[in-house]
Design a protein around this motif. Structure first.
Motif, short mmCIF file in Angstrom:
data_model
loop_
_atom_site.label_atom_id
_atom_site.label_comp_id
_atom_site.label_asym_id
_atom_site.label_seq_id
_atom_site.Cartn_x
_atom_site.Cartn_y
_atom_site.Cartn_z
N UNK A 15 0.83 -1.20 0.00
CA UNK A 15 0.00 0.00 0.00
C UNK A 15 0.87 1.25 0.00
N UNK A 16 0.47 2.18 -0.84
CA UNK A 16 1.04 3.52 -0.81
C UNK A 16 -0.11 4.40 -0.30
N UNK A 17 -0.23 4.46 1.03
CA UNK A 17 -1.35 5.21 1.59
C UNK A 17 -0.94 6.65 1.85
N UNK A 18 -1.83 7.42 2.44
CA UNK A 18 -1.64 8.86 2.55
C UNK A 18 -0.63 9.30 3.60
N UNK A 19 -0.12 8.38 4.40
CA UNK A 19 0.90 8.78 5.38
C UNK A 19 2.23 9.01 4.63
N UNK A 20 2.95 10.02 5.07
CA UNK A 20 4.23 10.32 4.40
C UNK A 20 5.18 9.12 4.49
N UNK A 21 5.10 8.38 5.56
CA UNK A 21 5.94 7.18 5.71
C UNK A 21 5.69 6.19 4.57
N UNK A 32 4.12 6.91 1.65
CA UNK A 32 4.41 7.56 0.36
C UNK A 32 5.89 7.46 0.05
N UNK A 33 6.73 7.49 1.07
CA UNK A 33 8.18 7.42 0.86
C UNK A 33 8.61 6.14 0.15
N UNK A 34 7.76 5.12 0.16
CA UNK A 34 8.09 3.87 -0.55
C UNK A 34 8.35 4.12 -2.03
N UNK A 35 7.69 5.11 -2.62
CA UNK A 35 7.87 5.35 -4.06
C UNK A 35 9.24 5.94 -4.37
N UNK A 92 0.93 16.79 -6.82
CA UNK A 92 1.49 15.78 -5.89
C UNK A 92 0.87 14.41 -6.21
N UNK A 93 -0.41 14.38 -6.51
CA UNK A 93 -1.07 13.14 -6.91
C UNK A 93 -0.49 12.58 -8.20
N UNK A 94 -0.23 13.45 -9.16
CA UNK A 94 0.37 13.02 -10.42
C UNK A 94 1.73 12.37 -10.18
N UNK A 95 2.54 13.01 -9.33
CA UNK A 95 3.86 12.47 -9.00
C UNK A 95 3.73 11.11 -8.31
N UNK A 96 2.82 11.02 -7.36
CA UNK A 96 2.62 9.75 -6.63
C UNK A 96 2.20 8.65 -7.59
N UNK A 97 1.28 8.95 -8.51
CA UNK A 97 0.84 7.94 -9.47
C UNK A 97 2.00 7.48 -10.35
N UNK A 133 3.71 3.67 -10.27
CA UNK A 133 3.74 2.79 -11.44
C UNK A 133 5.16 2.33 -11.71
N UNK A 134 6.11 3.22 -11.62
CA UNK A 134 7.52 2.88 -11.84
C UNK A 134 8.00 1.89 -10.78
N UNK A 135 7.63 2.13 -9.51
CA UNK A 135 7.99 1.19 -8.44
C UNK A 135 7.37 -0.17 -8.71
N UNK A 136 6.11 -0.19 -9.13
CA UNK A 136 5.44 -1.45 -9.43
C UNK A 136 6.20 -2.22 -10.51
#
Length: 186
Positions: A10-16, A18-21, A65-70, A74-77
């Motif tokens: 999960x890449x959820x809304x916590x900054x922790x 989100x840092x996975x990406x 920020x949403x665009x960057x996260x998406x 995808x790249x991480x996936x």
């Protein structure tokens, strides 16, 4: 030992989370090595951070920020061998859905589908508990507008059932509307 075929990240809304990406190449390789060692791959990803950082948000700072996260999700996936990236079916969560938010959402999903195609990863809309995309049919509408084989629907059985009860329609009929575009069901 438990018999699982795979797990979801999960890449959820916590900054922790989100840092996975932003994992380094070395961290990504270590995670892949661990999957092989343990014999349990990560095959799906939920990007629930896109609830907080909605792709249709009128505020450009939140939307970008949403665009960057998406894109980075995808790249991480792709790097981890994840096949399915689940995207919440919200144009906006914290705010009012408008013609503008729907337009931004569609634009950003089109870009996301292009990135997914380039990386060889499938995107799946999760049907949500809102009127924007609480049925398979509503997800199918956006899949049709995007016209990418890399964008599908990942219905949430609870959410589509609640919508069926609320609007007095058949949940099985709703699922059948997604025929050929259902990636998974949970």
């Amino acid at each position: 030992e438990c018999g699982y075929d795979y797990v979801e990240i999960s890449i959820d809304a916590s900054e922790e989370k989100i840092q996975r990406i932003y994992m380094s190449d070395e961290e990504r390789k270590k995670l892949v090595d661990t999957m092989f060692e343990v014999g349990l791959p990560i095959r799906s990803m939920s990007v629930s951070a896109l609830t907080k950082y909605a792709l249709g948000d009128s505020d450009p700072k939140i939307r970008h920020r949403g665009e960057e996260i998406l894109e980075k999700s995808i790249k991480l996936a792709a790097d981890l061998g994840i096949r399915t990236v689940m995207v919440p079916g919200y144009d906006i969560y914290f705010g009012e859905s408008t013609v503008e938010t729907k337009k931004y959402f569609l634009q950003n999903i089109k870009v996301g589908a292009q990135i997914a195609a380039r990386e060889g990863v499938l995107l799946g809309f999760e049907t949500m508990e809102n009127e924007f995309m609480n049925t398979t049919a509503k997800g199918a509408k956006y899949v049709s507008m995007v016209e990418s084989p890399y964008l599908k629907i990942y219905p949430d059985s609870g959410n589509i059932t609640n919508a069926a009860v609320l609007h007095k329609h058949d949940v099985c009929e709703d699922l059948s509307i997604g025929k050929g575009n259902l990636i998974a069901l949970h």
